[in-house]
Scaffold this motif. Structure first.
Motif, PDB file in Angstrom:
ATOM      1  N   ASN A   1       8.366  18.033   1.442  1.00 51.83           N
ATOM      2  CA  ASN A   1       9.752  18.397   0.494  1.00 51.83           C
ATOM      3  C   ASN A   1       8.670  19.665  -0.152  1.00 51.83           C
ATOM      4  N   GLN A   2       9.136  20.599  -0.842  1.00 55.93           N
ATOM      5  CA  GLN A   2       8.721  21.526  -2.298  1.00 55.93           C
ATOM      6  C   GLN A   2       8.130  20.210  -3.552  1.00 55.93           C
ATOM      7  N   LYS A   3       8.556  20.087  -3.929  1.00 56.41           N
ATOM      8  CA  LYS A   3       7.699  19.033  -4.535  1.00 56.41           C
ATOM      9  C   LYS A   3       6.654  18.314  -4.019  1.00 56.41           C
ATOM     10  N   THR A   4       6.293  18.239  -3.003  1.00 63.99           N
ATOM     11  CA  THR A   4       4.861  17.832  -2.363  1.00 63.99           C
ATOM     12  C   THR A   4       4.097  18.527  -2.614  1.00 63.99           C
ATOM     13  N   ILE A   5       4.593  19.950  -1.574  1.00 69.99           N
ATOM     14  CA  ILE A   5       3.432  20.978  -1.953  1.00 69.99           C
ATOM     15  C   ILE A   5       3.192  21.161  -3.456  1.00 69.99           C
ATOM     16  N   TYR A   6       4.230  20.976  -4.518  1.00 67.97           N
ATOM     17  CA  TYR A   6       3.764  20.976  -5.732  1.00 67.97           C
ATOM     18  C   TYR A   6       2.874  20.458  -6.333  1.00 67.97           C
ATOM     19  N   TRP A   7       3.218  19.038  -5.854  1.00 69.15           N
ATOM     20  CA  TRP A   7       2.154  17.849  -6.268  1.00 69.15           C
ATOM     21  C   TRP A   7       0.730  18.231  -5.710  1.00 69.15           C
ATOM     22  N   LEU A   8       0.897  18.666  -4.274  1.00 70.74           N
ATOM     23  CA  LEU A   8      -0.502  18.862  -4.270  1.00 70.74           C
ATOM     24  C   LEU A   8      -1.071  20.849  -4.784  1.00 70.74           C
TER      25      LEU A   8
ATOM     26  N   ILE B   1       2.633   9.334  -6.142  1.00 69.37           N
ATOM     27  CA  ILE B   1       2.472  10.489  -6.301  1.00 69.37           C
ATOM     28  C   ILE B   1       1.911  11.673  -7.423  1.00 69.37           C
ATOM     29  N   GLN B   2       2.993  11.259  -8.803  1.00 70.61           N
ATOM     30  CA  GLN B   2       3.263  11.447  -9.658  1.00 70.61           C
ATOM     31  C   GLN B   2       1.824  10.845 -10.767  1.00 70.61           C
ATOM     32  N   ASP B   3       2.151   9.168 -10.121  1.00 72.41           N
ATOM     33  CA  ASP B   3       1.123   8.653 -10.732  1.00 72.41           C
ATOM     34  C   ASP B   3       0.041   8.087 -10.644  1.00 72.41           C
ATOM     35  N   ASN B   4      -0.337   9.570  -9.206  1.00 74.64           N
ATOM     36  CA  ASN B   4      -1.735   9.107  -8.918  1.00 74.64           C
ATOM     37  C   ASN B   4      -2.291  10.746  -9.411  1.00 74.64           C
ATOM     38  N   LEU B   5      -1.811  11.940  -9.261  1.00 72.36           N
ATOM     39  CA  LEU B   5      -1.610  12.725 -10.160  1.00 72.36           C
ATOM     40  C   LEU B   5      -2.268  13.121 -12.207  1.00 72.36           C
ATOM     41  N   ALA B   6      -0.967  12.444 -11.843  1.00 70.21           N
ATOM     42  CA  ALA B   6      -1.188  11.789 -13.606  1.00 70.21           C
ATOM     43  C   ALA B   6      -2.284  10.957 -14.115  1.00 70.21           C
ATOM     44  N   GLN B   7      -2.707  10.079 -12.996  1.00 68.10           N
ATOM     45  CA  GLN B   7      -3.995   9.404 -13.819  1.00 68.10           C
ATOM     46  C   GLN B   7      -5.981  10.566 -13.248  1.00 68.10           C
ATOM     47  N   SER B   8      -4.989  11.117 -12.524  1.00 71.60           N
ATOM     48  CA  SER B   8      -6.510  12.462 -12.160  1.00 71.60           C
ATOM     49  C   SER B   8      -6.945  13.263 -13.622  1.00 71.60           C
TER      50      SER B   8
ATOM     51  N   PHE C   1       0.591  -1.274   0.143  1.00 74.59           N
ATOM     52  CA  PHE C   1       0.195  -0.371   0.147  1.00 74.59           C
ATOM     53  C   PHE C   1       0.570   1.163  -0.128  1.00 74.59           C
ATOM     54  N   ASP C   2       0.637   1.764  -1.231  1.00 73.23           N
ATOM     55  CA  ASP C   2       1.275   3.897  -1.220  1.00 73.23           C
ATOM     56  C   ASP C   2       1.571   4.237   0.526  1.00 73.23           C
ATOM     57  N   ASP C   3       2.619   4.232   0.502  1.00 73.58           N
ATOM     58  CA  ASP C   3       2.115   5.373   1.953  1.00 73.58           C
ATOM     59  C   ASP C   3       4.211   6.153   2.260  1.00 73.58           C
ATOM     60  N   ARG C   4       4.161   6.916   2.880  1.00 71.24           N
ATOM     61  CA  ARG C   4       5.271   7.153   3.154  1.00 71.24           C
ATOM     62  C   ARG C   4       6.430   6.128   4.045  1.00 71.24           C
ATOM     63  N   LEU C   5       7.401   6.484   4.030  1.00 73.04           N
ATOM     64  CA  LEU C   5       8.535   5.189   4.463  1.00 73.04           C
ATOM     65  C   LEU C   5       8.144   4.867   5.386  1.00 73.04           C
TER      66      LEU C   5
ATOM     67  N   LYS D   1      -5.813  12.605  -3.142  1.00 72.43           N
ATOM     68  CA  LYS D   1      -5.581  12.975  -1.668  1.00 72.43           C
ATOM     69  C   LYS D   1      -4.708  11.995  -0.961  1.00 72.43           C
ATOM     70  N   SER D   2      -5.149  10.899  -0.798  1.00 67.41           N
ATOM     71  CA  SER D   2      -4.628  10.187  -0.107  1.00 67.41           C
ATOM     72  C   SER D   2      -2.724   9.536   0.036  1.00 67.41           C
ATOM     73  N   SER D   3      -2.487   9.978  -1.421  1.00 62.09           N
ATOM     74  CA  SER D   3      -1.372   9.736  -1.273  1.00 62.09           C
ATOM     75  C   SER D   3      -0.218  10.872  -1.460  1.00 62.09           C
ATOM     76  N   LEU D   4      -0.774  12.047  -0.932  1.00 62.77           N
ATOM     77  CA  LEU D   4      -0.451  13.443  -0.604  1.00 62.77           C
ATOM     78  C   LEU D   4      -0.419  13.339   0.456  1.00 62.77           C
ATOM     79  N   LEU D   5      -1.286  13.909   1.621  1.00 66.80           N
ATOM     80  CA  LEU D   5      -2.190  13.814   1.980  1.00 66.80           C
ATOM     81  C   LEU D   5      -1.477  12.647   3.448  1.00 66.80           C
ATOM     82  N   THR D   6      -0.504  11.982   2.752  1.00 66.66           N
ATOM     83  CA  THR D   6      -0.044  10.586   3.927  1.00 66.66           C
ATOM     84  C   THR D   6       1.406  10.619   4.185  1.00 66.66           C
ATOM     85  N   ARG D   7       1.294  11.522   3.142  1.00 67.36           N
ATOM     86  CA  ARG D   7       3.430  12.653   2.887  1.00 67.36           C
ATOM     87  C   ARG D   7       2.661  13.973   3.125  1.00 67.36           C
ATOM     88  N   LEU D   8       2.327  14.578   3.420  1.00 69.14           N
ATOM     89  CA  LEU D   8       1.927  15.946   3.902  1.00 69.14           C
ATOM     90  C   LEU D   8       1.770  15.644   5.353  1.00 69.14           C
TER      91      LEU D   8
END
Length: 716
Positions: A233-240, A168-175, A58-62, A220-227
């Motif tokens: 990091n700055q990339k995560t904010i960019y994906w947000l 995150i990239q894959d989920n955003l792209a699929q969106s 399941f996708d999640d942070r480290l 959203k789930s993929s993003l917020l679990t990292r937030l």
């Protein structure tokens, strides 16, 4: 050299290929690796442990990945050990297997992460039966399973560290790809030749909208679990930021400003409809280009030609207005034009702003409250489980069915003809889904895949007698299974069947299980079908009235949040976004319930017809509200505000409190709106608000009529 770089770039941006590479490494290690190291006897349990763990991934942070890996190791070892101890006591074994499987399924109430782990644990219970009685010590097989778990977990963490933003990239792209399909579906409505199938196109649009919302929820789930991590990091904010952009585009893409049935009557001899359709399709292409840019981590470049095409539409519309100054229907198309310009402006701005995405993390702290699947103490755990402890819960019904399926399946496996009867349980587990619709579709695919797998397996076992060759085929079939399992279930089952036949053949029983394999599959499918058909079947709990009430309430809550901003000024607050998301999620639940009606035994065609029409009108109402939301801003005109508040109260009284509808009063309000709309000094935003109010009121009588018809048919 450039071709090689391009090929490597394509591979890096393809998450499916990367995942297949990971599975290839894992299975190569558990098969060929162990074989050449001289541990042939460990191949089967370690491979099965790795496969079961892969199905819990399941996708999640480290930090959460490490914690999940610990949970899985403990659960796998404990469950396998208990089954080892209970194996001599058949009644206790059956009781534990049945109750524990249901309890693990019920753990899904704690969140998607726990549901995934629970399914893998139930699967491992069946895999444990594969080797019961073959080992001298009780702890051997459980330990081998844990080795497979650790091997897969290690590979998963390494691949995550190599590219932590891949999911995150894959989920955003699929969106954005799903958004592209939504826009293409909407473009079909702007076709002068579609005069008789508007409702069908609107229904297809509502289904596509459901897919977009589901994908946005995954993102959203993929993003917020990292937030939730201590430092984002700055990339995560960019994906947000890109996620918020997707939300805004979705709100505007789902907006509706007119009755599509009327555009053919008024504009079928003009180029306006074609130009609108072309612009919508160009925005769909923009979504596809943005998806590709996200995957490749490249800057998105807006096509300057799109602005030119949009300007041509605007010029054409002005010319038509000059030639037809008294035709008020064109105002509807002006609203569509405004919406198109807003979306195009957002794409254009992205080309400029994407290099300036470094924002203060504190600005996004409120977004962390949008989703929180973590368990906060025993009380929180109990509350999440407690709400599912009744037959009204689909998850509880599913857990009871799985318990029944395992009890009956294991009892049958004790009979002489079911020598490898645990395959009955494995088939039932994969076939028995939470809904009758999903189970019915898997019955055919599972049976077809199994039969084809056996037919292909016989010549493979004959022509590839060497162990090395069969191990290679196990790896190939395993990778193919994981690649196909979410795409083509029948083919995935075929690959799984071949993989199991080859694994069995390592024990010298490949040909011996061919016929039992088919019989066990048929029995497993039969038990699963019986469970979903007769144990609290879905049609006894579909509760059409409750689904209608929930979707209506969610849409009106969204409308309330919008009206508040027309009174106080526009903002993108958490409360507003939550109201918008809940409205679309409730629409998904309604769509799923209505879509399942046609799969029920002896379907009521009258009920189905009216339910599908209700879904179209319900989605249209949500689209009218979305249009108000996409253009919300502070207005001071008290006359328009009073009409909006009156519409808000009327919808609430009619849809929630079931108060009689005063058709005469509604017609008076519609006449008043039409009179105000003819004023020359009316701003575009006031015109839009009036138009959306009139659309909501015009469709309300038919929506209520369909609602009452559905409730009467359900009672009968």
């Amino acid at each position: 050299m450039n071709n090689l770089q391009q090929l490597f770039q394509n591979f890096k941006s393809n998450s499916i290929l990367i995942y297949c590479l990971q599975i290839f490494i894992v299975l190569s290690g558990t098969t060929l690796g162990l074989y050449f190291l001289g541990f042939e006897k460990l191949i089967v349990p370690i491979t099965l442990g790795a496969i079961a763990t892969a199905l819990t991934d399941f996708d999640d942070r480290l930090s959460i990945r490490l914690r999940n890996l610990g949970y899985v190791c403990i659960l796998f070892f404990s469950v396998s050990s208990i089954l080892e101890f209970l194996y001599p006591y058949k009644l206790l074994f059956l009781t534990y297997l049945s109750l524990s499987s249901g309890a693990f399924i019920l753990m899904g109430a704690l969140g998607q992460r726990y549901a995934t782990i629970s399914f893998g644990t139930v699967l491992l219970s069946i895999y444990t039966m594969f080797g019961l009685g073959e080992y001298q010590e009780w702890y051997q097989q459980p330990s081998y399973f844990v080795m497979g778990t650790l091997w897969y977990g290690l590979s998963s963490i390494v691949f995550y560290l190599l590219k932590p933003t891949q999911a995150i990239q894959d989920n955003l792209a699929q969106s954005y790809l799903a958004m592209s399909q939504l826009l293409l579906s909407k473009a079909r409505l702007f076709d002068p030749d579609n005069t008789d199938n508007v409702e069908q196109l609107l229904y297809e649009l509502s289904l596509q909208n459901s897919l977009v919302v589901q994908q946005l929820n995954i993102t959203k789930s993929s993003l917020l679990t990292r937030l939730k991590a201590s430092r984002a990091n700055q990339k995560t904010i960019y994906w947000l930021n890109l996620y918020f952009l997707a939300q805004d585009i979705h709100e505007q893409a789902t907006s509706n400003y007119l009755h599509y049935e009327n555009i053919q009557k008024n504009f079928s001899r003009t180029d306006l409809i074609y130009r609108i359709q072309k612009n919508v399709r160009l925005q769909a292409i923009n979504c596809q280009k943005l998806a590709e840019a996200i995957l490749r981590q490249q800057n998105f470049q807006a096509n300057l030609e799109n602005t030119t095409v949009l300007n041509h539409l605007e010029n054409s519309m002005r010319e038509w207005i000059q030639k037809n100054p008294h035709n008020l229907e064109v105002k509807n198309l002006l609203l569509v034009l405004k919406n198109l310009k807003n979306v195009e402006e957002q794409f254009s701005n992205l080309s400029i702003e994407q290099d300036n995405y470094q924002q203060s993390y504190s600005k996004h702290q409120d977004n962390l409250n949008l989703l929180d699947d973590d368990i906060h103490g025993i009380q929180d755990l109990w509350l999440k489980v407690k709400q599912h402890l009744s037959a009204e819960s689909a998850l509880f019904r599913h857990a009871v069915r799985i318990s029944f399926v395992f009890a009956v399946g294991y009892a049958l496996s004790l009979l002489p003809f079911a020598k490898n009867g645990y395959w009955i349980l494995l088939t039932s587990l994969f076939v028995c889904q939470i809904s009758y619709f999903a189970t019915k579709s898997r019955l055919k695919l599972r049976t077809l895949g199994t039969v084809l797998g056996v037919i292909l397996g016989i010549p493979i076992l004959y022509f590839v007698p060497s162990i090395e060759g069969q191990l290679v085929l196990i790896v190939i079939c395993g990778v193919s299974f994981f690649y196909l399992r979410s795409k083509k279930y029948a083919m995935a089952t075929l690959m799984a069947t071949l993989m199991v036949l080859l694994i069995f053949n390592l024990k010298g029983s490949g040909y011996a299980i061919i016929l039992p394999r088919i019989i066990d599959t048929l029995l497993g499918c039969l038990i699963a079908w019986f469970a979903v058909s007769f144990i609290w079947p879905d049609w006894n709990f579909r509760n059409i009235s409750n689904n209608i009430r929930k979707s209506s309430q969610a849409t009106l809550d969204y409308f309330d949040a919008i009206v508040e901003q027309y009174q106080q000024g526009k903002n993108n607050s958490v409360d507003y976004r939550k109201a918008r998301r809940f409205a679309h999620n409730a629409q998904i639940e309604l769509s799923n319930m209505i879509s399942s009606l046609s799969t029920e035994p002896n379907p009521n065609q009258t009920l189905i017809h009216n339910a599908f029409r209700y879904l179209v009108y319900s989605h249209s109402q949500l689209s009218y509200v979305s249009a108000l939301g996409s253009h919300r801003e502070l207005i001071h005109d008290t006359q328009v505000l009073d009409l909006m508040l009156w519409c808000q109260q009327t919808l609430n009284d009619a849809l929630i409190h079931s108060k009689p509808l005063d058709q005469t009063l509604i017609q008076q309000k519609l006449n008043e709106i039409q009179f105000i709309s003819t004023q020359d000094d009316l701003s575009d935003n006031l015109l839009l608000a009036l138009k959306q109010i009139s659309l909501l009121l015009e469709t309300l009588p038919e929506l209520l009529k369909l609602k009452n018809t559905l409730l009467e048919l359900e009672i009968k």
